[in-house]
Scaffold this motif. Sequence first.
Motif, PDB file in Angstrom:
ATOM      1  N   VAL A  12      38.203   3.053  31.717  1.00 12.29           N
ATOM      2  CA  VAL A  12      37.618   4.382  31.905  1.00 12.29           C
ATOM      3  C   VAL A  12      37.025   4.548  33.307  1.00 12.29           C
ATOM      4  N   GLY A  13      36.339   3.498  33.799  1.00 17.99           N
ATOM      5  CA  GLY A  13      35.744   3.573  35.140  1.00 17.99           C
ATOM      6  C   GLY A  13      36.801   3.841  36.201  1.00 17.99           C
ATOM      7  N   TRP A  16      37.660   7.445  36.184  1.00 17.88           N
ATOM      8  CA  TRP A  16      36.572   8.234  36.792  1.00 17.88           C
ATOM      9  C   TRP A  16      36.649   8.192  38.323  1.00 17.88           C
ATOM     10  N   GLN A  86      28.064   6.989  37.305  1.00 20.08           N
ATOM     11  CA  GLN A  86      28.833   7.099  36.062  1.00 20.08           C
ATOM     12  C   GLN A  86      29.034   5.685  35.544  1.00 20.08           C
ATOM     13  N   SER A  88      30.289   2.895  33.081  1.00 16.54           N
ATOM     14  CA  SER A  88      31.391   2.682  32.132  1.00 16.54           C
ATOM     15  C   SER A  88      31.507   1.199  31.803  1.00 16.54           C
ATOM     16  N   SER A 115      26.175   7.971  31.176  1.00 19.38           N
ATOM     17  CA  SER A 115      26.935   6.929  30.489  1.00 19.38           C
ATOM     18  C   SER A 115      28.201   7.492  29.866  1.00 19.38           C
ATOM     19  N   SER A 116      29.288   6.716  29.986  1.00 18.76           N
ATOM     20  CA  SER A 116      30.562   7.110  29.359  1.00 18.76           C
ATOM     21  C   SER A 116      30.615   6.737  27.888  1.00 18.76           C
ATOM     22  N   THR A 117      29.548   6.163  27.345  1.00 21.09           N
ATOM     23  CA  THR A 117      29.593   5.637  25.973  1.00 21.09           C
ATOM     24  C   THR A 117      30.287   6.553  24.969  1.00 21.09           C
ATOM     25  N   HIS A 139      30.413  11.744  28.064  1.00 20.37           N
ATOM     26  CA  HIS A 139      31.502  11.038  27.367  1.00 20.37           C
ATOM     27  C   HIS A 139      32.858  11.677  27.670  1.00 20.37           C
ATOM     28  N   ASN A 142      39.686   9.543  27.172  1.00 18.82           N
ATOM     29  CA  ASN A 142      40.488   8.696  28.052  1.00 18.82           C
ATOM     30  C   ASN A 142      41.943   9.193  28.170  1.00 18.82           C
TER      31      ASN A 142
END
Length: 315
Positions: A12-13, A16, A86, A88, A115-117, A139, A142
Amino acid sequence: MARIAIVGCGLVGTSWCLVFARAGHQVLMHDPSEAAVASARDFIARSLPDMVAQGLLQGRSGDQVMALLTPASDMAEAVDQADHVQESAPEIVDVKRALYRELDRMAGPATVLASSTSALPASSFTEGLAGRSRCLVAHPINPPHLIPLVELVPSPWTDRAVVDRTETLLRDAGQAPIRLKREINGFVVNRLQSAVLAEAFRLVADDACEVGDVDAAMAQGLGLRWFFMGPFETIDLNAPGGITDYCAKLGPMYHELAKEQAVVRPWDAGLVAKVESQRRALLAKESLPQRRSWRDRCLAALVAAKRQVARDWGR
Ligand SMILES: NC(=O)c1ccc[n+]([C@@H]2O[C@H](COP(=O)([O-])OP(=O)(O)OC[C@H]3O[C@@H](n4cnc5c(N)ncnc54)[C@H](O)[C@@H]3O)[C@@H](O)[C@H]2O)c1
């Protein structure tokens, strides 16, 4: 140009990084694993030619995007003077708690910590922090460089201005943020998906139809409208007098259906095996990777088409 720190450069990072760099922001990439940062840069470099061809770089060239990415082996260096972090990192609450203690100490007071949690409320890992009012959940779905939706979820102590700033940053970067009013399990997207999956499994469990027919009902039916409109706009346009008219005519039918759907069913081993065997008859297990590549190509092409439609005909 904003200064963005991506903390955690896994699946995910990495995506981003693309979102913020193609929007023209300076991106500092940090991960405790230097190999993760290197493979994130490789993945981005490999993705750029297709993205240029599909018009998904907001008019920037691949070289311009790459020039905006800077690896930062030291987290303090990455978050120093960042406008937005951000995060992740792995979905483990103790990892997030320890990480946010560090981030809150290292980042200046004006830096937003997002946070991408997928499922942890920000209150579960920011409660004791001096700077907890600048923390929230952002959030993504993806991969965020293809799927624009971002769910912004404030904790009870998140400053409203922090949500406003994050919404503006993401919208200006081409994402489509939505705001939740409070923390709720599953946020919005997973709650909607959960309702659809529960019914999909129920239809197969009750032998009403086959797995392939459920998938066709979505892919060849409901999904075509849901690709560009939500369920409320769909029903608003589906009755001459709009939503009130629709609800007056069809509300009782949906109420009866909802009563049949109210009892929660577990996805027990027998049911999972039935779904698995019907899927495997449609797609051999060894073909899954190839089919995933097909999915990703379709997704990129459809996202590009959707953007073009929005440019031509409005959202
Ligand atoms: N994978 C998805 O589909 C998806 C979708 C939306 C949100 N998310 C969320 O995004 C976050 C990351 O998920 P992912 O799928 O990218 O995981 P991932 O395992 O691919 O990446 C996690 C990265 O975090 C790094 N890391 C480990 N400890 C760290 C620390 N202390 N500080 C910073 N980085 C650290 C790892 O080296 C790794 O590169 C999770 O919270 C997840 O729930 C995932």
